[in-house]
Design an enzyme around this catalytic site. Structure first.
Site, PDB file in Angstrom:
ATOM      1  N   TYR A 127       0.825  -1.299   0.101  1.00 20.16           N
ATOM      2  CA  TYR A 127      -0.009   0.138  -0.076  1.00 20.16           C
ATOM      3  C   TYR A 127       0.936   1.271  -0.085  1.00 20.16           C
ATOM      4  O   TYR A 127       1.836   1.539   0.823  1.00 20.16           O
ATOM      5  CB  TYR A 127      -0.921  -0.086   1.333  1.00 20.16           C
ATOM      6  CG  TYR A 127      -1.666   1.355   1.405  1.00 20.16           C
ATOM      7  CD1 TYR A 127      -3.063   1.368   1.172  1.00 20.16           C
ATOM      8  CD2 TYR A 127      -0.984   2.338   2.078  1.00 20.16           C
ATOM      9  CE1 TYR A 127      -3.687   2.745   1.347  1.00 20.16           C
ATOM     10  CE2 TYR A 127      -1.694   3.539   2.224  1.00 20.16           C
ATOM     11  CZ  TYR A 127      -2.932   3.596   1.592  1.00 20.16           C
ATOM     12  OH  TYR A 127      -3.864   4.800   1.903  1.00 20.16           O
TER      13      TYR A 127
ATOM     14  N   GLU B  59      -3.669   7.469  -3.942  1.00 22.31           N
ATOM     15  CA  GLU B  59      -3.565   6.221  -3.452  1.00 22.31           C
ATOM     16  C   GLU B  59      -3.421   5.065  -4.213  1.00 22.31           C
ATOM     17  O   GLU B  59      -4.113   4.792  -5.122  1.00 22.31           O
ATOM     18  CB  GLU B  59      -4.704   5.898  -2.466  1.00 22.31           C
ATOM     19  CG  GLU B  59      -4.636   4.797  -1.722  1.00 22.31           C
ATOM     20  CD  GLU B  59      -6.019   4.591  -0.570  1.00 22.31           C
ATOM     21  OE1 GLU B  59      -6.024   4.662   0.508  1.00 22.31           O
ATOM     22  OE2 GLU B  59      -6.961   4.018  -1.271  1.00 22.31           O
TER      23      GLU B  59
END
Ligand code: GDP
Ligand code: MN
Length: 389
Positions: A107, A195
């Site tokens: 991530y 993101e």
């Protein structure tokens, strides 16, 4: 504006961030065609501005163009929802991408930390799930760096993220190379969020952005000539479009008490007072300073076009805005529109008495005057709940 994944990836590609090769399709035939062009195994992904598409069945692997057609046939027309958006979004397009052999999912994101007045970079070796969940279960798995916008992103930040997140050694070098590019994209796009979840380590050792969630700041639209084009594929709800055309500063909320006020500060306090009275505001609407009859009438029209609205609270503090003109606008709107919900009006300030008298002289079954802001809010909330004000 929250971009679709395919739009986000197109932008990231311009900043030389590796993303899988892919094409957008709006029909099963186009998806089959895209799969043929890409060759081999592909993944068919629903394009909605909602997370958790995988879990909802909006992401399917396909071994052949025929399977890609079947996958697209299932996904296009689906409604995908999650906890944040229970109503969900209808899928109109899919992204057909070359599928890779995923070894690890990570991530990474850049966002704005307003309280620190800095940008914040976040990385974790546990990708593919929500970062909030990871942070809750195992805070040590999340690496975080604050970046001073004036000093910029340095190699030190990149290392701190990659080593802090404990990425696999094979992924480190490429991840360290991707981070400054991602930061540059975040800053140059005037994004509020970039993101990538997951950022993946592929079988052959490459590191690739497999998903992209990019939110652009609408206030910076004027600096980006491509902004309108990106926006053109997004559906702006009818009510918002109408408000924008009329030059109203309108934001839809989820409650049932419609709000009209003048000045952002007063409107914000009106929302608070409605909440304090046990109600839920249906919107934010600021008619601004010096609002006249026409604007008031448009504002009532916008608000009552929402079937969820059960009562309206008009809260005006006259300054440059004159309460007599506001009253004129309300009377005009009531004459033109078929208003079914009660409208509680509180007028104060410049020409308030004149305005109140005008409303009293033009009695309308749906019009309810109120003297104070709290009293007005209590009435509007009671009426929204089906009680007499
Ligand atoms: P989200 O669930 O809406 O965030 O969608 P993502 O794009 O993050 O995809 C969810 C999951 O689907 C990923 O974590 C992967 O496990 C899987 N996935 C997505 N794209 C591919 C792909 O190209 N190949 C493979 N094998 N899996 C993929
Ligand atoms: Mn994702």
């Amino acid at each position: 504006m929250d971009l679709f994944e395919y739009q986000g990836k197109e932008l990231l590609r311009k900043f030389e961030i590796p993303v899988p090769e892919g094409r957008v399709a709006t029909t099963p035939d186009e998806a089959a065609e895209a799969a043929k062009g890409l060759g081999g195994r592909v993944v068919v992904k629903a394009q909605v501005q909602i997370g958790g598409r995988g879990k909802a069945g909006g992401i399917k692997l396909a071994e052949s163009p025929e399977e890609a057609r079947e996958a697209a046939d299932k996904i296009i027309g689906m409604t995908i929802s999650n906890e944040q958006d229970p109503k969900g979004q209808l899928v109109k397009r899919v992204l057909v991408e070359r599928a890779g052999d995923i070894r690890e999912e990570y991530y990474v994101s850049f966002a704005i930390d307003r309280s620190a007045r800095k940008f914040v970079g976040i990385m974790s070796a546990q990708g593919g799930m929500s970062i909030e969940e990871v942070a809750e279960k195992d805070p040590t798995a999340v690496a975080k760096v604050h970046v001073d916008p004036l000093l910029g992103f340095s190699d030190y930040h990149a290392r701190k993220l990659v080593y802090g997140a404990k990425l696999d050694p094979e992924a480190r070098k490429e991840a360290i190379a991707i981070l400054p590019k991602l930061y540059r994209a975040f800053v140059e796009l005037d994004a509020s969020l970039v993101e990538v979840n997951p950022l993946v380590l592929m079988g052959e050792g490459r590191v690739v952005a497999l998903d992209a969630k990019v939110s652009l700041d609408d206030s910076a639209a004027y600096r980006h000539p491509n902004f309108d084009e990106l926006k053109s594929v997004h559906e702006v709800p009818e009510q918002e479009r109408f408000a924008k055309e009329r030059g109203l500063n309108f934001i839809k909320l989820d409650g049932d008490v419609g709000i009209i006020g003048n000045g952002a500060g007063l409107v914000m306090s009106t929302l608070d007072v409605v909440k304090a009275a046990g109600g839920e505001p249906a919107n934010f609407l600021d008619v601004g300073g010096g609002a006249g009859a026409e604007l008031l009438s448009s504002a009532l029209e916008v608000i009552t076009s929402n079937a969820e609205v059960k009562s309206v609270l008009v809260n005006i503090f006259g300054g440059i805005t004159r309460c007599d003109l506001v009253a004129e606008g309300i009377i005009d709107a009531l004459g033109r529109l078929d208003v079914q919900v009660p409208i509680v009006v509180r007028l104060d300030g410049t020409n308030a008495e004149q305005g109140r008298k005008m409303l009293a002289d033009a009695p309308h079954p749906k019009l309810i005057p109120a003297d104070t802001m709290l009293g007005a809010a209590e009435k509007a909330v009671a009426l929204a709940h089906g009680k007499e004000g």
